[in-house]
Design a protein around this motif. Structure first.
Motif, PDB file in Angstrom:
ATOM      1  N   VAL A 283       0.825  -1.206   0.000  1.00  0.00           N
ATOM      2  CA  VAL A 283       0.000   0.000   0.000  1.00  0.00           C
ATOM      3  C   VAL A 283       0.860   1.256   0.000  1.00  0.00           C
ATOM      4  CG1 VAL A 283      -1.567   1.401   1.417  1.00  0.00           C
ATOM      5  CG2 VAL A 283      -2.076  -0.991   1.003  1.00  0.00           C
ATOM      6  N   LEU A 284       1.894   1.282   0.818  1.00  0.00           N
ATOM      7  CA  LEU A 284       2.759   2.459   0.875  1.00  0.00           C
ATOM      8  C   LEU A 284       3.463   2.700  -0.457  1.00  0.00           C
ATOM      9  CD1 LEU A 284       4.330   2.293   4.434  1.00  0.00           C
ATOM     10  CD2 LEU A 284       2.744   4.005   3.543  1.00  0.00           C
ATOM     11  N   ASN A 285       3.928   1.648  -1.087  1.00  0.00           N
ATOM     12  CA  ASN A 285       4.592   1.799  -2.382  1.00  0.00           C
ATOM     13  C   ASN A 285       3.620   2.271  -3.459  1.00  0.00           C
ATOM     14  OD1 ASN A 285       7.138   1.081  -1.454  1.00  0.00           O
ATOM     15  ND2 ASN A 285       6.792  -1.098  -1.796  1.00  0.00           N
ATOM     16  N   GLU A 286       2.395   1.720  -3.445  1.00  0.00           N
ATOM     17  CA  GLU A 286       1.381   2.169  -4.392  1.00  0.00           C
ATOM     18  C   GLU A 286       1.004   3.623  -4.141  1.00  0.00           C
ATOM     19  OE1 GLU A 286      -0.635   0.441  -7.011  1.00  0.00           O
ATOM     20  OE2 GLU A 286       1.353  -0.461  -6.964  1.00  0.00           O
ATOM     21  N   ASN A 290       1.378   6.648  -6.775  1.00  0.00           N
ATOM     22  CA  ASN A 290       0.176   7.357  -7.199  1.00  0.00           C
ATOM     23  C   ASN A 290       0.220   8.839  -6.835  1.00  0.00           C
ATOM     24  OD1 ASN A 290      -1.012   5.086  -8.348  1.00  0.00           O
ATOM     25  ND2 ASN A 290      -1.998   4.475  -6.433  1.00  0.00           N
ATOM     26  N   TRP A 291       0.869   9.170  -5.700  1.00  0.00           N
ATOM     27  CA  TRP A 291       0.921  10.578  -5.308  1.00  0.00           C
ATOM     28  C   TRP A 291       1.703  11.390  -6.336  1.00  0.00           C
ATOM     29  CZ3 TRP A 291       4.566  14.316  -4.220  1.00  0.00           C
ATOM     30  CH2 TRP A 291       4.048  15.505  -3.690  1.00  0.00           C
ATOM     31  N   PHE A 292       2.788  10.847  -6.853  1.00  0.00           N
ATOM     32  CA  PHE A 292       3.570  11.570  -7.849  1.00  0.00           C
ATOM     33  C   PHE A 292       2.809  11.705  -9.167  1.00  0.00           C
ATOM     34  CE2 PHE A 292       7.113  10.682  -5.008  1.00  0.00           C
ATOM     35  CZ  PHE A 292       7.825  11.871  -5.092  1.00  0.00           C
ATOM     36  N   THR A 293       1.811  10.830  -9.382  1.00  0.00           N
ATOM     37  CA  THR A 293       1.008  10.902 -10.601  1.00  0.00           C
ATOM     38  C   THR A 293      -0.115  11.920 -10.481  1.00  0.00           C
ATOM     39  OG1 THR A 293       1.484   8.586 -11.092  1.00  0.00           O
ATOM     40  CG2 THR A 293      -0.416   9.577 -12.206  1.00  0.00           C
ATOM     41  N   ASN A 294      -0.830  11.900  -9.334  1.00  0.00           N
ATOM     42  CA  ASN A 294      -2.033  12.741  -9.219  1.00  0.00           C
ATOM     43  C   ASN A 294      -1.988  13.791  -8.111  1.00  0.00           C
ATOM     44  OD1 ASN A 294      -2.735  11.309  -6.759  1.00  0.00           O
ATOM     45  ND2 ASN A 294      -3.450   9.631  -8.075  1.00  0.00           N
ATOM     46  N   LYS A 295      -0.943  13.742  -7.247  1.00  0.00           N
ATOM     47  CA  LYS A 295      -0.792  14.707  -6.149  1.00  0.00           C
ATOM     48  C   LYS A 295      -2.035  14.792  -5.264  1.00  0.00           C
ATOM     49  CE  LYS A 295       3.353  16.329  -7.327  1.00  0.00           C
ATOM     50  NZ  LYS A 295       3.638  15.573  -8.545  1.00  0.00           N
ATOM     51  N   ASN A 296      -2.682  13.659  -5.055  1.00  0.00           N
ATOM     52  CA  ASN A 296      -3.898  13.624  -4.234  1.00  0.00           C
ATOM     53  C   ASN A 296      -3.514  13.417  -2.772  1.00  0.00           C
ATOM     54  OD1 ASN A 296      -6.335  12.816  -2.877  1.00  0.00           O
ATOM     55  ND2 ASN A 296      -7.239  12.406  -4.883  1.00  0.00           N
ATOM     56  N   THR A 320       6.968   6.220   5.031  1.00  0.00           N
ATOM     57  CA  THR A 320       5.982   7.232   5.410  1.00  0.00           C
ATOM     58  C   THR A 320       6.638   8.603   5.532  1.00  0.00           C
ATOM     59  OG1 THR A 320       4.657   5.597   6.603  1.00  0.00           O
ATOM     60  CG2 THR A 320       4.309   7.906   7.167  1.00  0.00           C
ATOM     61  N   SER A 321       7.804   8.656   6.154  1.00  0.00           N
ATOM     62  CA  SER A 321       8.523   9.923   6.315  1.00  0.00           C
ATOM     63  C   SER A 321       8.882  10.530   4.966  1.00  0.00           C
ATOM     64  CB  SER A 321       9.790   9.719   7.148  1.00  0.00           C
ATOM     65  OG  SER A 321       9.476   9.226   8.434  1.00  0.00           O
ATOM     66  N   GLN A 322       9.307   9.674   4.032  1.00  0.00           N
ATOM     67  CA  GLN A 322       9.652  10.160   2.698  1.00  0.00           C
ATOM     68  C   GLN A 322       8.434  10.763   1.999  1.00  0.00           C
ATOM     69  OE1 GLN A 322      11.202   6.496   1.082  1.00  0.00           O
ATOM     70  NE2 GLN A 322      13.335   7.142   1.330  1.00  0.00           N
ATOM     71  N   LEU A 323       7.320  10.065   2.086  1.00  0.00           N
ATOM     72  CA  LEU A 323       6.112  10.544   1.421  1.00  0.00           C
ATOM     73  C   LEU A 323       5.621  11.845   2.039  1.00  0.00           C
ATOM     74  CD1 LEU A 323       3.903  10.226  -0.651  1.00  0.00           C
ATOM     75  CD2 LEU A 323       2.733   8.622   0.884  1.00  0.00           C
ATOM     76  N   LEU A 324       5.612  11.923   3.363  1.00  0.00           N
ATOM     77  CA  LEU A 324       5.185  13.158   4.032  1.00  0.00           C
ATOM     78  C   LEU A 324       6.106  14.321   3.681  1.00  0.00           C
ATOM     79  CD1 LEU A 324       4.171  11.782   7.546  1.00  0.00           C
ATOM     80  CD2 LEU A 324       2.646  12.626   5.749  1.00  0.00           C
ATOM     81  N   TRP A 328       4.531  17.710   2.118  1.00  0.00           N
ATOM     82  CA  TRP A 328       4.639  18.991   2.820  1.00  0.00           C
ATOM     83  C   TRP A 328       5.542  19.986   2.099  1.00  0.00           C
ATOM     84  CZ3 TRP A 328       5.537  16.159   8.120  1.00  0.00           C
ATOM     85  CH2 TRP A 328       4.313  15.627   8.548  1.00  0.00           C
ATOM     86  N   SER A 329       6.500  19.498   1.342  1.00  0.00           N
ATOM     87  CA  SER A 329       7.409  20.408   0.641  1.00  0.00           C
ATOM     88  C   SER A 329       6.923  20.786  -0.749  1.00  0.00           C
ATOM     89  CB  SER A 329       8.808  19.777   0.531  1.00  0.00           C
ATOM     90  OG  SER A 329       8.772  18.596  -0.245  1.00  0.00           O
ATOM     91  N   GLU A 330       5.861  20.149  -1.226  1.00  0.00           N
ATOM     92  CA  GLU A 330       5.375  20.413  -2.573  1.00  0.00           C
ATOM     93  C   GLU A 330       5.014  21.881  -2.808  1.00  0.00           C
ATOM     94  OE1 GLU A 330       4.070  19.889  -6.566  1.00  0.00           O
ATOM     95  OE2 GLU A 330       5.540  18.950  -5.251  1.00  0.00           O
ATOM     96  N   PRO A 331       4.317  22.570  -1.874  1.00  0.00           N
ATOM     97  CA  PRO A 331       4.012  23.994  -2.119  1.00  0.00           C
ATOM     98  C   PRO A 331       5.278  24.831  -2.335  1.00  0.00           C
ATOM     99  CG  PRO A 331       2.691  23.163  -0.313  1.00  0.00           C
ATOM    100  CD  PRO A 331       3.708  22.107  -0.622  1.00  0.00           C
ATOM    101  N   TYR A 332       6.346  24.543  -1.596  1.00  0.00           N
ATOM    102  CA  TYR A 332       7.589  25.306  -1.737  1.00  0.00           C
ATOM    103  C   TYR A 332       8.291  24.965  -3.046  1.00  0.00           C
ATOM    104  CZ  TYR A 332       6.611  25.933   3.202  1.00  0.00           C
ATOM    105  OH  TYR A 332       5.995  26.236   4.391  1.00  0.00           O
TER     106      TYR A 332
END
Length: 344
Positions: A283-286, A290-296, A320-324, A328-332
């Motif tokens: 699930v974490l890998n998926e 998916n987050w890099f594809t749709n930024k949801n 989890t730390s990598q994904l967070l 969190w850094s995406e706006p910057y």
């Protein structure tokens, strides 16, 4: 009101499947196609079956429509099937589990293939699976590896091979208990097995994993090492919808707990830990991909929250730390990209 409509949408226990009366003429196969709002893909699904049609005496082909609203499914089936493909529509929307139950109850064949209305089979699937049932008459089910395809129908990746030769799989229940190793599109089951063990139940995500394990407790499985099925991944599927709320992880925990009861007591605790760990990693890998594809962010947060509730170890913490960090850094990073656009 139909029998399925009068019951709860998600049965807690396997609904009974009555046997076919002995005086009824039966085909060898029942290809039952449960459908709900998948008209964009249903044409491909039906065509994939018709290209290997064995004829009415050997193969029942029927679409079971759970009150779709996206198209006139009856007209679509009639135009494409020209009477060869039968059509049944529920009186009211009954949900996926009850629609599968209806498919099994309406199936007359010795072998049942629940082919979802967004998936496809490759030419040779039914002849190869028929041969497997004939070669290994003791088995209750037979399956092949499958391709994962994108919404557009292009190949995404392939499933793993369980064996390089056709065979009866060894120790299949324990292997299956480790993580979901099957998709509906790839497996066919003898009707007598459903008559003995009942239909799908408990959850709407992972209900197939529980069913295949339930069967594996009582029967052996035959395997054909040819990629003969295609499982479609798209955002309108039950799977994708469950990701948005984290219901997929909650359902899987219930499935794992249920499958555990099919195992010897001395193996239950260890296998439960293995299954929860494996699913958490997947699930974490998926979610990461998916987050890099749709930024949801909503889906990402729901998946992280539910995964952390069932399994935590070094890998889960790191991933989890990598994904967070990326969330969190995406706006910057977006701000930086606006100041330094890529040159063309």
């Amino acid at each position: 009101m139909s029998q399925a409509n009068s019951k709860t949408r998600i049965p807690l226990h396997p609904p009974k499947i009555p046997a076919i009366p002995q005086d009824v003429s039966r085909p060898l196969w029942s290809v039952m196609i449960p459908a709900y709002n998948c008209s964009n893909y249903l044409i491909e699904t039906i065509k994939s079956v018709l290209q290997q049609d064995m004829g009415e005496e050997l193969m029942q082909i029927e679409v079971v429509d759970d009150c779709s609203t996206d198209a006139d499914i009856a007209a679509l089936v009639l135009e494409l099937g020209k009477g060869r493909v039968k059509y049944y529509r529920q009186q009211a929307n009954v949900g996926s589990l009850r629609n599968f139950e209806t498919c099994i109850n309406r199936a007359l064949g010795q072998y049942i293939h629940l082919l979802h209305g967004d998936d496809r089979v490759k030419n040779g699937y039914y002849s190869s699976i028929t041969k497997a049932f004939k070669d290994f008459p003791e088995v209750g089910a037979a399956f092949s590896p499958w391709d994962h395809i994108k919404a557009t129908g292009e190949l995404s990746h392939k499933s793993r091979l369980e064996s390089e030769v056709s065979c009866v799989l060894d120790n299949w229940l324990e292997k299956l208990a480790e993580y979901p190793r099957l998709q509906y599109v790839a497996i066919s089951v003898k009707r007598e097995v459903y008559e003995k063990l009942g239909s799908f139940c408990l959850v709407t995500y992972g209900e197939d994993w529980e069913m295949w394990a339930r069967i594996a407790k009582e029967y052996s499985f035959a395997y054909v090492p040819e990629y003969l099925a295609e499982y479609r991944e798209h955002t309108n599927s039950i799977t994708w919808q469950s990701y948005q709320t984290g219901q997929n992880v909650k359902d899987i925990v219930r499935v794992i707990d249920k499958i555990n009861t099919y195992l010897p007591k001395e193996k239950q605790r260890r296998m439960s830990r293995i299954a929860k760990r494996n699913y958490s990693y997947w699930v974490l890998n998926e979610t990461f991909t998916n987050w890099f594809t749709n930024k949801n962010n909503t889906i990402a947060y729901s998946q992280i929250k539910t995964v952390l509730s069932i399994h935590i170890d070094r890998y889960v913490t790191l991933r989890t730390s990598q994904l967070l960090f990326y969330i969190w850094s995406e706006p910057y990073r977006k701000l930086v990209r606006s100041y330094f656009p890529k040159s063309h």
